[in-house]
Write an enzyme that holds these catalytic residues in place. Sequence first.
Site, PDB file in Angstrom:
ATOM      1  CD  GLU A 246      -3.014  -1.030   0.306  1.00  0.00           C
ATOM      2  OE1 GLU A 246      -3.179   0.049  -0.287  1.00  0.00           O
ATOM      3  OE2 GLU A 246      -3.719  -2.028   0.103  1.00  0.00           O
TER       4      GLU A 246
ATOM      5  CB  CYS B 267      -1.884   7.141   1.218  1.00  0.00           C
ATOM      6  SG  CYS B 267      -3.188   6.190   1.998  1.00  0.00           S
TER       7      CYS B 267
HETATM    8  P1  NAD Z   1       8.010   5.457   4.790  1.00  0.00           P
HETATM    9  O1  NAD Z   1       7.982   4.666   3.537  1.00  0.00           O
HETATM   10  O2  NAD Z   1       9.112   6.394   5.006  1.00  0.00           O
HETATM   11  O3  NAD Z   1       7.989   4.486   6.043  1.00  0.00           O
HETATM   12  C1  NAD Z   1       7.005   3.494   6.197  1.00  0.00           C
HETATM   13  C2  NAD Z   1       7.545   2.415   7.119  1.00  0.00           C
HETATM   14  O4  NAD Z   1       8.657   1.792   6.496  1.00  0.00           O
HETATM   15  C3  NAD Z   1       8.047   2.927   8.468  1.00  0.00           C
HETATM   16  O5  NAD Z   1       7.739   1.967   9.453  1.00  0.00           O
HETATM   17  C4  NAD Z   1       9.550   3.004   8.249  1.00  0.00           C
HETATM   18  O6  NAD Z   1      10.284   2.883   9.447  1.00  0.00           O
HETATM   19  C5  NAD Z   1       9.771   1.794   7.369  1.00  0.00           C
HETATM   20  N1  NAD Z   1      10.982   1.843   6.555  1.00  0.00           N
HETATM   21  C6  NAD Z   1      11.645   2.932   6.081  1.00  0.00           C
HETATM   22  N2  NAD Z   1      12.720   2.538   5.358  1.00  0.00           N
HETATM   23  C7  NAD Z   1      12.720   1.185   5.366  1.00  0.00           C
HETATM   24  C8  NAD Z   1      13.557   0.194   4.788  1.00  0.00           C
HETATM   25  N3  NAD Z   1      14.620   0.500   4.048  1.00  0.00           N
HETATM   26  N4  NAD Z   1      13.257  -1.103   5.003  1.00  0.00           N
HETATM   27  C9  NAD Z   1      12.181  -1.443   5.733  1.00  0.00           C
HETATM   28  N5  NAD Z   1      11.345  -0.554   6.302  1.00  0.00           N
HETATM   29  C10 NAD Z   1      11.605   0.744   6.117  1.00  0.00           C
HETATM   30  O7  NAD Z   1       6.578   6.186   4.851  1.00  0.00           O
HETATM   31  P2  NAD Z   1       6.040   7.162   5.982  1.00  0.00           P
HETATM   32  O8  NAD Z   1       6.705   8.479   5.803  1.00  0.00           O
HETATM   33  O9  NAD Z   1       6.059   6.503   7.308  1.00  0.00           O
HETATM   34  O10 NAD Z   1       4.506   7.251   5.561  1.00  0.00           O
HETATM   35  C11 NAD Z   1       4.047   8.078   4.579  1.00  0.00           C
HETATM   36  C12 NAD Z   1       3.884   7.315   3.275  1.00  0.00           C
HETATM   37  O11 NAD Z   1       3.009   6.210   3.462  1.00  0.00           O
HETATM   38  C13 NAD Z   1       3.236   8.138   2.195  1.00  0.00           C
HETATM   39  O12 NAD Z   1       3.886   7.930   0.982  1.00  0.00           O
HETATM   40  C14 NAD Z   1       1.820   7.613   2.145  1.00  0.00           C
HETATM   41  O13 NAD Z   1       1.170   7.819   0.925  1.00  0.00           O
HETATM   42  C15 NAD Z   1       2.023   6.183   2.435  1.00  0.00           C
HETATM   43  N6  NAD Z   1       0.785   5.572   2.914  1.00  0.00           N
HETATM   44  C16 NAD Z   1       0.114   4.735   2.071  1.00  0.00           C
HETATM   45  C17 NAD Z   1      -1.078   4.174   2.478  1.00  0.00           C
HETATM   46  C18 NAD Z   1      -1.836   3.260   1.570  1.00  0.00           C
HETATM   47  O14 NAD Z   1      -2.682   2.551   2.059  1.00  0.00           O
HETATM   48  N7  NAD Z   1      -1.578   3.236   0.280  1.00  0.00           N
HETATM   49  C19 NAD Z   1      -1.579   4.460   3.746  1.00  0.00           C
HETATM   50  C20 NAD Z   1      -0.874   5.317   4.582  1.00  0.00           C
HETATM   51  C21 NAD Z   1       0.330   5.861   4.146  1.00  0.00           C
END
Ligand code: NAD
Length: 485
Positions: free
Chosen positions: A258, A292
């Site tokens: 997602e 998102c």
């Molecule tokens: P992010 O991708 O920076 O982080 C998401 C998660 O991934 C966090 O737990 C983070 O610690 C972890 N993470 C970061 N780097 C990683 C790696 N290299 N390996 C494994 N895990 C890692 O996103 P964010 O800033 O926390 O959230 C915002 C983003 O999430 C936006 O792009 C938003 O659109 C998206 N989002 C999507 C949905 C959906 O359902 N499509 C819902 C909510 C948020």
Amino acid sequence: MSTPSLRIDEIPTDLFIGGAWRASRSGKRIDVFDPATEQRLGSVADATTEDAILAVDAAAKAAPGWASTAPRKRSEILRRCFELITRDAEQLAELISLENGKALADARGEVAYAAEFFRWFAEEAVRINGEISVAPSGAARTIVQYQPVGIALLITPWNFPAAMATRKIGPALAAGCTCILKPATETPLTAYAIARLLAEAGVPDGVVNVLTTSTAGKISNVILDDRRVRKLSFTGSTEVGRVLLRKAADSVINCSMELGGNAPFIVFDDADMDAAVDGAMIAKMRNGGEACTAANRFYVQRGALPEFSERLATRIGALVTDDGLKPGTQCGPLVNRAAVEKVASLVDDARSKGARVLTGGKVLDRKGYFYLPTVLAGVTPNADLLGEEIFGPVAPIVAFDTEDEAVKLANATEYGLVAYIYTRDFARGLRVSERVESGMIALNRGLVSDPAAPFGGVKQSGLGREGAHHGLLEFMEAKYISTNW
Ligand code: NAD
């Protein structure tokens, strides 16, 4: 700052592994901050790769027992999870508001949404039906049975710290999978508060494990390298999603993704203007724009442009922006300083390319990560904020003339999560819905999220669906038995 009624010091802050709260092997901690005041709220354990293996061990030990637990029993435990989250709804909402920043009203909405995933998947847990048929040749019977995919790694973002976790834990448990949740570093307390409730609800030890870490890449690599792990369910940015998909390829792990969005909000001349403005307020301002599904680009047909722009600017300009926990706050702070800087630079870029500020357009001069809710008119096609997620309280407006042009503009993005369409002509609404490249459409509505509906995107917004029966199948494999009798 207003004082929350919850006791922060009562929330467990160590790793939750095999039903026990454990310090990290390194003894290190991660600080957690209040985005409204920039003050330190406390700290949580910082998991090491050794802790990650212990979590996989715990999930593996619990897996056979949980997979063979009667669906009715799994269902009743999930139902109890729903009841306990509902019981503690107010405290959880305060906690979310405190560590994420969002306005308490938004946090209350999130808790209700989060709890619903447990109620929905409690109902789905007893509706896992197979199929039986005669092969077209008549030579065999075909039996299709659904089995749990196995141990799942669940990675969640900070913007909906409760709902993004329950949207994964609910179906994983209903399907009979055990799991390891890795919540975002910015909002770990909500995950631990939920883990404690799951234990109280009777989720057996090791079925749900929670690891907080400052080294997400290292920890997830170790977990995904472990051949006992069979599923990755990730919610977060497209950028990190791509990295994880590459990693999951090494072990051919089943992935649900997602990812980011860049939602168009299309208003035709014949739209019900009251409904369009109300819908825009929800689609843009829910969660302060940190969603998102947030409307990221407003495309308004020229005839409706003056009225829509003026009314949206008046409504957005009147929002009370303050500490999320303060009564009356409608828009809280953004999650951290980097988020404010990103939003400010996107607005500055749009202005430098010709956009006009109808309201807002600046960082609030106070402690905390506040950006004033903003409406921009006359945004030019080369403005960066039309191409990337703003993730903040900024509504850029662009004019269009024809239906074809609206569809073309809506589809001019690598994302395809959700699109909002306002028109009184239902045939046009459905026609445009079919042409817009998006996993979800809100037709004359400002909200699509619903645990009973399949949530997810196309293009680079993701793979798979969460919620509905689809969400359950993401945690199951179809097994086909060919036989005769
Ligand atoms: P992010 O991708 O920076 O982080 C998401 C998660 O991934 C966090 O737990 C983070 O610690 C972890 N993470 C970061 N780097 C990683 C790696 N290299 N390996 C494994 N895990 C890692 O996103 P964010 O800033 O926390 O959230 C915002 C983003 O999430 C936006 O792009 C938003 O659109 C998206 N989002 C999507 C949905 C959906 O359902 N499509 C819902 C909510 C948020």
